[in-house]
Every structure is written in structure tokens, then in C-alpha cells.
Design a protein around this motif. Structure first.
Motif, PDB file in Angstrom:
ATOM      1  N   LYS A   1       0.830  -1.213   0.000  1.00  0.00           N
ATOM      2  CA  LYS A   1       0.000   0.000   0.000  1.00  0.00           C
ATOM      3  C   LYS A   1       0.858   1.254   0.000  1.00  0.00           C
ATOM      4  N   THR A   2       1.800   1.317   0.952  1.00  0.00           N
ATOM      5  CA  THR A   2       2.652   2.505   1.037  1.00  0.00           C
ATOM      6  C   THR A   2       3.476   2.670  -0.231  1.00  0.00           C
ATOM      7  N   THR A   3       3.992   1.562  -0.738  1.00  0.00           N
ATOM      8  CA  THR A   3       4.797   1.622  -1.969  1.00  0.00           C
ATOM      9  C   THR A   3       3.976   2.217  -3.109  1.00  0.00           C
TER      10      THR A   3
ATOM     11  N   PHE B   1       1.788  11.661   5.788  1.00  0.00           N
ATOM     12  CA  PHE B   1       2.573  10.474   6.085  1.00  0.00           C
ATOM     13  C   PHE B   1       2.073   9.795   7.356  1.00  0.00           C
ATOM     14  N   GLN B   2       2.358   8.502   7.405  1.00  0.00           N
ATOM     15  CA  GLN B   2       1.967   7.731   8.586  1.00  0.00           C
ATOM     16  C   GLN B   2       2.588   8.327   9.854  1.00  0.00           C
ATOM     17  N   SER B   3       3.851   8.775   9.736  1.00  0.00           N
ATOM     18  CA  SER B   3       4.528   9.354  10.906  1.00  0.00           C
ATOM     19  C   SER B   3       4.250  10.854  11.027  1.00  0.00           C
TER      20      SER B   3
ATOM     21  N   LEU C   1      -3.342   9.801   1.758  1.00  0.00           N
ATOM     22  CA  LEU C   1      -3.294   9.631   3.213  1.00  0.00           C
ATOM     23  C   LEU C   1      -2.792   8.229   3.533  1.00  0.00           C
ATOM     24  N   ASP C   2      -1.661   8.154   4.254  1.00  0.00           N
ATOM     25  CA  ASP C   2      -1.082   6.846   4.553  1.00  0.00           C
ATOM     26  C   ASP C   2      -1.303   6.461   6.009  1.00  0.00           C
ATOM     27  N   GLU C   3      -2.212   5.554   6.259  1.00  0.00           N
ATOM     28  CA  GLU C   3      -2.458   5.015   7.606  1.00  0.00           C
ATOM     29  C   GLU C   3      -2.422   6.122   8.641  1.00  0.00           C
ATOM     30  N   SER C   4      -2.991   7.264   8.270  1.00  0.00           N
ATOM     31  CA  SER C   4      -2.752   8.434   9.091  1.00  0.00           C
ATOM     32  C   SER C   4      -3.440   8.368  10.441  1.00  0.00           C
TER      33      SER C   4
END
Ligand SMILES: Nc1ncnc2c1ncn2[C@@H]1O[C@H](COP(=O)(O)OP(=O)(O)OP(=O)(O)O)[C@@H](O)[C@H]1O
Ligand SMILES: [Mg+2]
Lengths: 368, 263
Positions: free
Chosen positions: A59-61, A98-100, A174-177
Motif C-alpha cells: 500500500k505505502t509503496t 505520512f503515517q509518521s 493519506l497513509d495510515e494516518s
């Protein structure tokens, strides 16, 4: 607002046909590892699509390739029909959360949000106005002078969101935000993000491994597995008509029972069973049911056109908003979900399980 | 559990400090001596050795050359080491791992070997006993240190922060200037400090490539001590200790400031 229906339909069809973001057989390999394989996806303007899948499914990739942070091994990315595969990240105009969160630790909240506007050469007064507007959008008006480390997780998340939105991106990624937030805050942020996304009409790709998030937040869901997209559909279809065994198992709870093929049709626990859906060619088959689609009835109830399976209640599990009844049948143990209201069969009672052929899905059995 | 390390460990640590610092304390006493020779404890105290030091031409020339040299070496090492470390840390160059090992090699060689090698390399270029030659010689030592420190600094920067800047429209150079560099300030301060002190302190290499035209303070000190033993070098040592403490305080201010600013 009162438009003739035909005109409205026509407009709808136009925007549907006009894909805003298109992924064309996108792939990414790291040596032997295939992180993403042949992902094709087309997202309409204003639509929000969730990439849902277990950890490590790519997913992130995928998201990073769309943003231009990773170069794909093969395939193309198009925005409004223009190939942007070779365009560097800083010229793609995509908002990435980003997730972070990845806030700039040495800058104030206002400077974080204003960063993208500075890089676009927006003048000082205009920038300050837009930063203030973005901060009020995410309800952080009073905190513009703070440093990121002086904020709570939810506040940091909102700064990251404001920072991505203020540049008026073509696409919001939006990544696993929400995965770092506690359950209540997550629910609140979900609604907030969805409202913002809808009111701004911004094309959004939302990465998550949380199915509730995907089901509640998005117009469509792309379920990913081992780098591939298994199914793309609206949440109801994903839940009701999963296209593969993986999707059925990954999204929602399932009752899985072994089923045999005979001359006359399918046989479950010695009784014929009907399905309204296609049955795969494979010899070893499994039957998938949603536990809340199974009705509990008396032992001699006539099922009519429905499927019926007899059994004995083994135990109850009270799970707050529902009651789970465990029933031993000839095909195996089945969990049935009921509201818990009214008369409930007691352990030891003989019961019938009744469900519709249209709720009956059959997939090839997984290799042991 | 008790607060701290306990009385015995504390006492042991104090003892170690006393043993380590005692010679330094002796040097400080001798620096203020009124005697003509090194006697401990001195029979009287005065500032005469500081006045003699101030008037000693060779040592003062050495001091100013060393300060200038250390400044040049610091700037040069950062100018070469920081971009190199960035390229290695971001693996933007092929064989970054091998390069890293190569840059660390000078740290493992005995300085004696390095000094001799430099002498042989610089002589044909007529660079021995010149400021340029000394600066090049010292940078062979300091650049690897800077690269090593800065690779670690860049590698430990928060993940995704640079990617965030790029996604917001910053070109690679702007990302470096607005995000990477400000976050690397503590590492930069440490690198600058280390380069300066390494160069200022360097004796063995300097002995090989110094000459009457350009001679650093440590080399002049060695020459001086060879001929005489009087409290003058002790006075010089006190000056150096005070100067070093001053530099440490300045660096602490900068690094501390960086922490306040963000990290
Ligand atoms: N730089 C890399 N080098 C080698 N393999 C990688 C690299 N980045 C990702 N992978 C691999 O690619 C696969 C997909 O990674 P990705 O980060 O896209 O997963 P994900 O779906 O985002 O998972 P998660 O939900 O845990 O964040 C994983 O198997 C991962 O190990
Ligand atoms: Mg991920």
C-alpha cells in the motif's frame, strides 16, 4: 438545484468517464521482492478510494509511487490524462499525509503549514491568510506558534492534514494516518477527514489496513494482497459480494464451512445447499457466510427456498452490542450473531440455521 | 532503588578524576610560578611567564598560524565532508558502502605513516611548509572524521521528513537547505569543533610537513621543550586549556540552541 434527471445522469457519466488519477499496470520490484505488481486503478475527480490490505501488501509503496517519491519498475501514472510517471515529486502537486506525520520539528505549526506555499512563491500576506484558513479548517486556530513536539498526536495529525490541503493538491494521499490515534480520536478524525474531503471535493487515496476505516470513509475500496489488487468496488459490494476468498476473509467476519460437490449440486453436512452465485471449478470447496445473515429458528422450521442446517446450541458469548451464539452442526461449528433481543435458544436446545442462497458464497478451499 | 550510583561508585569516580586531573592542576600551578625553573610547588607566584610567552616571537607566530590553519581546515573539511556524507547517507553515489570504508581508512593508519606519505606527496608539489600544504595534510585527518559524524547525523534524521518537503514542492536543493541542514546543526557543530581541535592539536603530521617558513604551535612547542624546561610551556598550556573550554562553551551554546530550536 432542480436539474432534469437526464442532464444530471449525463453529467455524472461525464465525470465518471473522466478519470482524474489513473494507475496503469504499476509495478515495483526490490531485487527478488515484488512489492507492487500490476496495479491498475482509476479514480474519478472528487472520489475517495481506500487501499485496504494486510501489512506488507504494498500500500505505502503504491502511494509513494503516485507521489513521485519512488520510481516505479514498470507501468504509468496519469493525472487528468497526462503521464506524470517521470515528473519529480516536487512538481506533482500532491498532498501527502505520512503515517509518521513527518512534520518539520524545527518549524512552528504555522511555518509547517506555510511550507508548501513558500515553495510556490506565494506572497507573505496571502500565505498568512491561507495558513490561517487551513488551520481553522482543521480547528487548530490557537496553536500556530507551537512547535510540533508541543502538540498531541491528534493535533499533529491535523497539522499534517492542513499542510497537505493548503497547497490545494490535485490528489490527496493519506497513509495510515489514523493508526497512531486512540479509538475515540480516530473515530472523530475519520468523520472530520471525510467531511473535509467531501466539502472540498478533493480526489483522495486513503491507505489503511483497518477495514472499518475503509468501509466508512471511502466511495470505493481496492483490496490489496501480496502486491496485487484483488477487488475494486464500493464498500457494500466488497462486503456482500467479495470476489475472492482473500477478500471474504479479510473484510468482515465470516463463517467458513467445508462443502462437497455432488451430481445434484452442493452438499453441506449431508443436506443440499443452494447458492445464487457462481461456484468455482475446483473440487475442494468452502462455503462463506456472514454470521449476522444467519437466522436462528426452531428445529422443525420449514426453510422454503432458503438453506437450512440443523444443530445444537453449545454456548452464548455476550459481546456488548450483540450476542454470539455458538451452534454445533454436522458441517462444523457455526457462530451466529443476533441482537440478543427476545427469546434466545439456550445451550442444549436443538435449532435450525436458516439463510438465503444470495448470502451464500462458495470459494475454492485454501491449500492446507 | 537509590538515586544515583551509590556512595562507593561516586567516591571511585571522584578518585579517578583526581588522578586524571592532578597533572593538569600541577601545570596550572607551575604556569603562575615566579621561579626560573620547573619546581613544584613553586616558591612564589607571578605572571612573568605569561609576559615572556607574549613576547616569544616563534611561539606567538606558531599560535597565530595554528589558529588560522585550524579555521581553514574546519571550513574546508565541512565543505568537503558534509556533501560527501549526504551523498553517502542517501546512497546517491554508486558503491556508497565501499566509499564509506575508503574514507575511514586514514583514521586507522598510524599518523607517523600518514605524515611520511604526506611529506612524499607534497614535496614534489613544493607544498611542504606552506599553509596550503599544512591544510591539505590536516584535512586528510579531519575530513574522514566529518564524513563519519555527518553520515550518522543524516542517517538518524527523522524518516519521511525530507520526503514531506519534496511532496510540498521543494526542489532537492531547497529540501536540503530548509529541512536537512537545520536539523543537522548539532552534528555540524560537533564536526566543526572536532575539525578545529584535531587540526590545532595535530603534531606528528605537522612535524613532517612544517618548516621554518610555516611552523604550527605544537611543532614550536616541541622545539622549545627540546631546548629548555622552564614554566613558559606551562603558561602556554593554561592559555590553551582556557581557549578550549571557551570553544566547548560556544559549541554547547550552538548545539543547545539547535535543541531549543527543534530537535
Ligand atoms: N526499500 C525497500 N527495499 C526492499 N523491500 C521493500 C522496500 N520497501 C518496501 N519493501 C517491501 O515491499 C513490500 C510492500 O511494502 P509496503 O511498505 O508498501 O507495505 P504496506 O502495505 O504499506 O505495509 P504496512 O501496512 O505494514 O505499512 C513489503 O514486503 C516490504 O518488505
Ligand atoms: Mg505502509
Amino acid at each position: 438545484m432542480e436539474q432534469p434527471l437526464a442532464a444530471r445522469n449525463h453529467q455524472c457519466a461525464l465525470t465518471r468517464r473522466m478519470s482524474h488519477l489513473t494507475l496503469n499496470r504499476l509495478s515495483k520490484r526490490y531485487g527478488e521482492t515484488v512489492a507492487v505488481a500490476d496495479v491498475s486503478l482509476s479514480v474519478a475527480r472528487g472520489e475517495s478510494v481506500a487501499l485496504l490490505g494486510p501489512s506488507g501488501c504494498g500500500k505505502t509503496t503504491t502511494l509513494r509511487m503516485i507521489a513521485g517519491l519512488i520510481q516505479p519498475s514498470a507501468g504509468a501514472i496519469e493525472v487528468l490524462g497526462v503521464d506524470v510517471t517521470q515528473v519529480p515529486a516536487h512538481r506533482r502537486n500532491m498532498g501527502y499525509v505520512f503515517q509518521s506525520y513527518a512534520l518539520f520539528p524545527h518549524m512552528s505549526v504555522a511555518a509547517n503549514v506555510g511550507f508548501g506555499l513558500d515553495e510556490r512563491g506565494v506572497g507573505r500576506s496571502e500565505r498568512d491568510r491561507r495558513v490561517a484558513a487551513a488551520l481553522s479548517q482543521v480547528r487548530l486556530e490557537g496553536l500556530s506558534a507551537r512547535k510540533p513536539r508541543e502538540l498531541s498526536g491528534g493535533q499533529q495529525q491535523r497539522v499534517a492534514l492542513a499542510r497537505a490541503l493548503v497547497i490545494e493538491p490535485d490528489v490527496l494521499l493519506l497513509d495510515e494516518s489514523l493508526s497512531n490515534l486512540d479509538a475515540r480520536l480516530r473515530d472523530a478524525m475519520r468523520l472530520e477527514i471525510r467531511d473535509l474531503q467531501r466539502s472540498l471535493g478533493i480526489t483522495t487515496l486513503f491507505v489503511t489496513h483497518d477495514q472499518t476505516e475503509a468501509l466508512t470513509l471511502c466511495d470505493r475500496i481496492a483490496v490489496m494482497h501480496a502486491g496485487r489488487v484483488e477487488q475494486i468496488a464500493d464498500p457494500v459490494t466488497i462486503y456482500e459480494r467479495p470476489a475472492s476468498r482473500f477478500v471474504a476473509e479479510f473484510v468482515g467476519r465470516s463463517v467458513v464451512l467445508p462443502v462437497e460437490r455432488s451430481e445434484a449440486g452442493l452438499v453441506l453436512g449431508g443436506r443440499p445447499v443452494r447458492t445464487a452465485h457462481p461456484v468455482p471449478e475446483s473440487r475442494a470447496l468452502e462455503l462463506f457466510l456472514r454470521p449476522q445473515r444467519i437466522a436462528l429458528a426452531g428445529p422443525e422450521t420449514e426453510a422454503g427456498a432458503h438453506n437450512r442446517l440443523g444443530g445444537v446450541v453449545r454456548s452464548h458469548v455476550f459481546v456488548g452490542d450483540r450476542l454470539e451464539v455458538l451452534v454445533d452442526t454436522q458441517a462444523g461449528r457455526v457462530t451466529v450473531e443476533t441482537s440478543g433481543a427476545g427469546a434466545v435458544a439456550q445451550p442444549g436446545d436443538a435449532v435450525s440455521l436458516i439463510w438465503s442462497p444470495s448470502d451464500t458464497l462458495v470459494f475454492a478451499r485454501a491449500a492446507p | 532503588m537509590r538515586e544515583g550510583a551509590g556512595p562507593w561508585l561516586g567516591a571511585a569516580a571522584a578518585l579517578v578524576y583526581v588522578v586524571l586531573l592532578a597533572p593538569v592542576a600541577v601545570v596550572v600551578f607551575i604556569a603562575f610560578s615566579a621561579d626560573s625553573f620547573i619546581v613544584f610547588p613553586p616558591s612564589g607566584y607571578s605572571l612573568r611567564w605569561f609576559q615572556r610567552l607574549w613576547a616569544h616571537e616563534a611561539l606567538m607566530r606558531g599560535l597565530s598560524l595554528s589558529l588560522m590553519l585550524a579555521g581553514i581546515v574546519t571550513i574546508g573539511s565541512l565543505a568537503i565532508g558534509v556533501p560527501a556524507a549526504y551523498a553517502i547517507a542517501r546512497a546517491k553515489v554508486p558503491a556508497a558502502g565501499a566509499l564509506k570504508a575508503f574514507f575511514l581508512a586514514p583514521l586507522l593508519l598510524p599518523t607517523l605513516v600518514l605524515g611520511l606519505a604526506l611529506l612524499m606527496a607534497l614535496q614534489p608539489l613544493r607544498l611542504t611548509a606552506t599553509l596550503t600544504g599544512l591544510a591539505l595534510g590536516h584535512m586528510v585527518m579531519t575530513v574522514p572524521f566529518v564524513i563519519r559524524l555527518m553520515v550518522t547525523t543524516f542517517a538518524t534524521l527523522p524518516d519521511e521528513v525530507e520526503a514531506a518537503a519534496a511532496s510540498l514542492g521543494a526542489t532537492p536543493w531547497r529540501v536540503f537547505r530548509r529541512v536537512t541542514l537545520p536539523l543537522a546543526i548539532p552534528g555540524l557543530a560537533a564536526s566543526a569543533f572536532l575539525s578545529f581541535l584535531l587540526s590545532f592539536d595535530e603534531t606528528v603530521i605537522s612535524l613532517f610537513i612544517s618548516g621554518p617558513r610555516a611552523s604550527t604551535l605544537p611543532v614550536e612547542m616541541v622545539r622549545y621543550v627540546e631546548g629548555r624546561t622552564d614554566p613558559l610551556v606551562a603558561a602556554l598550556s593554561v592559555v590553551l586549556i582556557v581557549a578550549t573550554l571557551f570553544v566547548i562553551l560556544v559549541v554547547e551554546r550552538i548545539a543547545g540552541l539547535a535543541r531549543v530550536v527543534g530537535r
